[in-house]
Scaffold this motif. Structure first.
Motif: not given
Length: 188
Positions: A49-72
């Protein structure tokens, strides 16, 4: 003649980009050889069910990843920040917590990283990464342990080991045509 080509191209682009998750695939739209290739790939790597999901980081702290995209369509991999690709070996969903690994399991255990993504509700997921912390022999097979959390930021004073990402459905739909297992050449 130009009008017909324009209409056909427009219809193909609409039909080819209409789907956004593996549950929405309409096999009536595609050539048989593409469908057979997809089914063989599902057997090899699975789908979730997670295939095709795009996740965006919206926190204030700076981290290594700002987005995660699972191949559809299939459990083929994940892209971090739109560039860094990692396979999704042995992707599991246990009660809304997805785990997957960057390396295949083998006779001497597994190396690499374990990723964990927990559904926390409201279209948000908690994301963590774990390093291999050891192994043990279970029923004659070496099983790796992934208990050591990896920092998501560079800070030594205030390390972040877990971050919340928000689902961005529109961006996931935008990326689908580029990453689908059913490119336009598969349309009937």
């Amino acid at each position: 003649m130009k009008g017909k080509i324009l209409v056909i191209t427009l219809i193909n682009s609409i039909v080819g980009t209409a789907q956004a998750t593996p549950n929405e695939i309409d096999f009536n739209l595609y050539k048989n050889d593409c469908i057979e290739e997809y089914k063989a790939n599902v057997t090899n790597v699975g789908k979730s069910d997670i295939n095709g999901i795009y996740l965006r980081y919206e926190g204030v702290e700076k981290i290594k990843f700002t987005s995660i995209y699972f191949m559809p369509d299939l459990n083929m991999g994940v892209k971090f920040n739109g560039v860094k690709f990692s396979p999704t070996y042995d992707l599991n969903d246990i009660d809304g917590t997805y785990t997957f690994y960057s390396k295949k399991d083998n006779d001497s255990g597994r190396s690499g990283l374990m990723y964990s993504l927990k559904d926390v509700g409201d279209d948000e997921y908690s994301f963590s990464i774990f390093k291999r912390s050891g192994s043990e022999k279970v029923n004659g097979k070496i099983t790796s342990k992934f208990e050591k959390a990896k920092k998501l930021n560079k800070s030594k004073k205030e390390p972040i080991f877990e971050a919340v990402f928000k689902v961005d459905n529109e961006h996931g739909k935008f990326l689908y045509p580029e990453h689908t297992q059913f490119p336009r050449v598969c349309l009937l």
